[in-house]
Scaffold this active site. Structure first.
Site, PDB file in Angstrom:
ATOM      1  N   HIS A  71       0.805  -1.240   0.000  1.00  0.00           N
ATOM      2  CA  HIS A  71       0.000   0.000   0.000  1.00  0.00           C
ATOM      3  C   HIS A  71       0.827   1.275   0.000  1.00  0.00           C
ATOM      4  O   HIS A  71       0.749   2.087   0.911  1.00  0.00           O
ATOM      5  CB  HIS A  71      -1.002   0.001   1.158  1.00  0.00           C
ATOM      6  CG  HIS A  71      -0.493  -0.538   2.481  1.00  0.00           C
ATOM      7  ND1 HIS A  71       0.618  -0.036   3.112  1.00  0.00           N
ATOM      8  CD2 HIS A  71      -0.947  -1.541   3.270  1.00  0.00           C
ATOM      9  CE1 HIS A  71       0.820  -0.692   4.242  1.00  0.00           C
ATOM     10  NE2 HIS A  71      -0.121  -1.620   4.348  1.00  0.00           N
ATOM     11  N   ASP A  94      -5.964  -3.876   0.114  1.00  0.00           N
ATOM     12  CA  ASP A  94      -5.841  -3.759   1.576  1.00  0.00           C
ATOM     13  C   ASP A  94      -7.241  -3.847   2.211  1.00  0.00           C
ATOM     14  O   ASP A  94      -7.535  -3.163   3.193  1.00  0.00           O
ATOM     15  CB  ASP A  94      -5.128  -2.466   1.974  1.00  0.00           C
ATOM     16  CG  ASP A  94      -4.652  -2.487   3.426  1.00  0.00           C
ATOM     17  OD1 ASP A  94      -4.755  -3.546   4.076  1.00  0.00           O
ATOM     18  OD2 ASP A  94      -4.187  -1.441   3.896  1.00  0.00           O
TER      19      ASP A  94
END
Lengths: 422, 307
Positions: free
Chosen positions: A230, A303
């Protein structure tokens, strides 16, 4: 015959074969085949794109320990609804996935419960406490697909060095949650004007970039591949870009919320906009778009982090971090990246399928070459839809509720079985 | 937000009030200076929920509610049991079911009232939420300045201290800007959040330069535990650079001194400055009761119109 399909008349987009043309795709016995099998189910894909099944290399399925938020079954069903055929589940469960016996149990459970392929990343350190390494070779034997202490950074650079040496020996990708906890100091959002206005502490971009730069140095020292989870900050993207130019085996993924939103978009104190790393500035978002387009960023990963509604009701300051993403990621990528010409179709397939499959060393995934796994996503690029208030996921903590999107998965096929169809 | 004479039941956040709404609260407060008491809230119950210690704000709200003839139910709860938003909401729902219509809430979490307000029919009055807003404090600061200086327009106001953690600073910036004052925030870089200038305040890290030509200085309390977190080097070091002293004030004789209290004498302000001729600190405290009466009375007016 189960596992036998003819996917008819779609535009096949498969960068592994440099293919972008209308043709039929065949699946026989769960594998991509050269010609139409006998007695196959015919799936009409006219007007749609037929792409290798999407691979989301960063999800949280919450099992074991937090089954009210998500389970392997519900998370896999959400993946199927979003066109995703393979997910990599992160190990920050309760207890953390840090030993071979728990891994064997979860893999057995996934084989029964899950509509899609569920792979597991095992913890880097015991209990994800950042002190002692897990049994990396035995975890590989038990079927670990990667290593990560995601949710927490590996703060000790000495431990990170050893983890990289062992992950290289074991042939497992190490996925790092890059964050210097001293700098981020548990701040609930990004440092900048929005945090200043709300009276909340902010985490600066440099909290991420410092660890990315450290990882670049350790990557060079050990020769081991490091994957940045991320990625969210412009300077982190720049660090990965320059490391790649020097030929280092570093890679990165970006999440849809980071390429879609900035900290200025946070409505009031709504915790559905809270995740870690936080939504950052416009300049950071633009750097992500550039990195997605120019190849610096290798994968789009959600995520996906489900939280039961009551936890998010505590508001931006107190609520736990994380948003769900499996059911919106393809729609967001089509609407915000492909339709806006940030990337083309082939690059989309690289980012959402071929790229993550390559990073994880998944043979037979990320490609529609004959002999590969019969995992296929049929994308309707024209379908207009509004993100609804309820999801297949058990949770609904999404900042995209009510957003109008163009394009979604019309059907999701895993080993020749249709696991989702509109 | 209403027609300028009444307040919606969320209670004022200075960010959301217009200049004319702020003026009408100040006018209503000024009118209570003469009348002192009223029956505006007769038969109503106001509850004070304070999850952080506060003597001054709490007493001020309690006196204000009593002067308006409300019954007052006050309690503090250890912050641990009120830490979670949903627990506080349960408390409010329970009291609401008993007939409480006014909640004066002090909480350490920024934004908690915005989360709670849509879920209750009762009126929530913000007595300070985290580092976000402390609307009645800013209103009483502004009323005090209006009395001292006549009008706010064009005044140069310096807010000095821990801007990062200060709700008083944020509410003052919003209110002062709306009334046309120029605001400078001043403090060490560690305590001035990046991006605060987007609220319309100038930023300085040099107190003497910032105070030059100032009409008023609002001195923020420095929480002593900030030293442990390395936000300040030492308290004497902070005092040397950012302490408001009689000597500093002597160069700007027309500058009024405000402090939201409670003061750390010898840390952010010298006693000679706090108690000296330029100080308006006790006037602030008196005006606090009037402003809180005005806010409660105007919300009651809105509630009765909304029926």
């Amino acid at each position: 015959m189960p596992g036998n399909l003819v996917i008819k008349g779609g535009l096949v987009v498969d960068p592994s074969q440099r293919l972008e043309e209308v043709r039929d795709v065949f699946v026989e016995g769960g594998k991509i085949a050269k010609k139409a099998p006998e007695g196959a189910l015919v799936v009409d894909a006219a007007g749609c794109w037929v792409v290798p099944g999407l691979v989301d290399m960063h999800v949280h399925l919450r099992e074991p320990g937090r089954e009210a938020d998500e389970t392997i079954a519900s998370g896999a069903a959400a993946a199927a609804a979003g066109g995703v055929t393979t997910v990599l589940a992160m190990p920050n469960t309760e207890p953390p996935l840090d030993n071979p016996s728990l891994l064997s149990l979860l893999r057995a459970k996934a084989a029964i419960d899950a509509k899609v392929n569920v792979l597991f990343a095992a913890a880097v350190s015991l209990g994800q406490r950042g002190a002692a390494l897990t049994e990396i070779f035995r975890l590989r034997e038990a079927g670990a697909a990667a290593l990560s202490d995601d949710g927490r950074p590996v703060m000790d650079s000495g431990l990170m060095r050893r983890a990289l040496e062992y992950s290289r020996d074991a042939g497992l990708l190490l996925i790092d949650h890059a964050e210097d906890l001293g700098l981020s100091a548990a701040a609930p959002m990004n440092e900048g004007p929005a945090a200043a206005a709300k009276g909340l502490r902010g985490a600066p971009w440099s909290a991420e970039t410092i660890h990315v730069l450290r990882d670049v140095a350790l990557c060079e020292l050990t020769g081991a591949g490091v994957h940045i989870a991320h990625i969210s900050a412009a300077q982190s993207v720049a660090a990965v870009r320059s490391a790649k130019k020097r030929g280092l085996p570093i890679s990165a993924e970006a999440a849809p919320h980071h390429f879609a939103l900035t900290d200025g978009d946070i409505e009031g104190f709504d915790a559905d906009y809270k995740m870690n790393p936080p939504l950052r500035s416009k300049a950071d978002r633009e750097a992500l778009l550039e990195g997605l387009a120019d190849g610096t960023i290798d994968a789009i990963a959600t995520d996906h982090a489900p939280h039961d509604g009551a936890k998010k009701a505590a508001g931006l300051a107190l609520a736990p971090c994380g948003v769900i993403g499996l059911e919106t990621s393809l729609g967001l990528a089509l609407t915000l990246l492909v339709a806006k010409k940030v990337i083309d179709k082939k690059r989309l397939v690289e980012l959402m399928s071929a790229g993550p499959a390559r990073l994880l060393g998944l043979k037979g995934k990320g490609s529609l070459r004959p002999g590969c796994d019969g995992d296929v996503t049929i994308v309707d690029p024209k379908a207009r839809w509004t993100v609804p208030g309820s999801f297949i996921s058990k949770s609904r903590n999404s900042p995209f509720l009510g957003m109008n999107l163009k394009g979604r998965a019309k059907a999701t096929i895993v080993a020749g079985e249709v696991v989702h169809a509109l | 937000m209403g027609d300028g004479s009444t307040l919606e039941p969320e209670g004022p956040a200075l960010q959301d009030l217009s200049a004319s709404e702020i003026e009408s609260i100040l006018d209503a407060a000024a009118s209570f200076k003469k009348s002192k008491t009223s029956k505006a809230l007769a038969g109503r119950v106001a509850t004070l929920i304070f999850s952080e210690p506060s003597t001054s704000t709490r007493s001020s709200f309690e006196i204000a509610a009593r002067r308006l003839s409300a019954e007052v139910l006050g309690f503090s709860t250890a912050s641990s049991s009120l830490l979670k938003g949903e627990t506080l909401l349960d408390t409010i729902w329970n009291l609401e079911a008993m007939g409480v219509e006014y909640f004066v809430v002090r909480h350490e979490v920024s934004g908690i009232l915005e989360e709670l307000a849509p879920r209750t029919k009762a009126s929530l009055i913000n007595a300070g939420d985290g580092a976000h807003e402390h609307p009645t404090q800013a209103l009483l600061d502004i009323l005090t300045l209006r009395e001292k200086k006549g009008a706010l327009k064009g005044l140069k106001v310096v807010i000095v201290g821990d801007i990062l953690h200060s709700r008083v600073a944020r509410s003052n910036i919003h209110g002062l800007k709306k009334l046309g004052a120029k605001v400078t925030v001043c403090g060490p870089r560690a305590l001035v959040p990046s991006g605060i200038e987007s609220l319309g305040a100038a930023v300085s890290h040099d107190l003497d330069a910032a105070l030059s030509g100032a009409d008023a200085v609002n001195v923020l309390r420095l929480q002593l535990e900030r030293q442990k977190e390395n936000f300040v080097t030492s308290l004497p070091d902070y005092y040397a650079a950012y302490g408001v002293t009689a000597e500093r004030l002597s160069k700007i004789p027309g500058c009024a001194v405000l402090h939201p209290g409670p003061m750390n004498r010898g840390v952010e302000i010298e006693s000679a400055a706090a108690d000296g001729p330029q100080s308006a600190i006790l006037e602030q405290v008196s005006n606090g009761v009037l402003v809180r009466m005005a806010v409660l009375a105007l919300i009651e007016e809105w509630r009765s119109h909304a029926g």
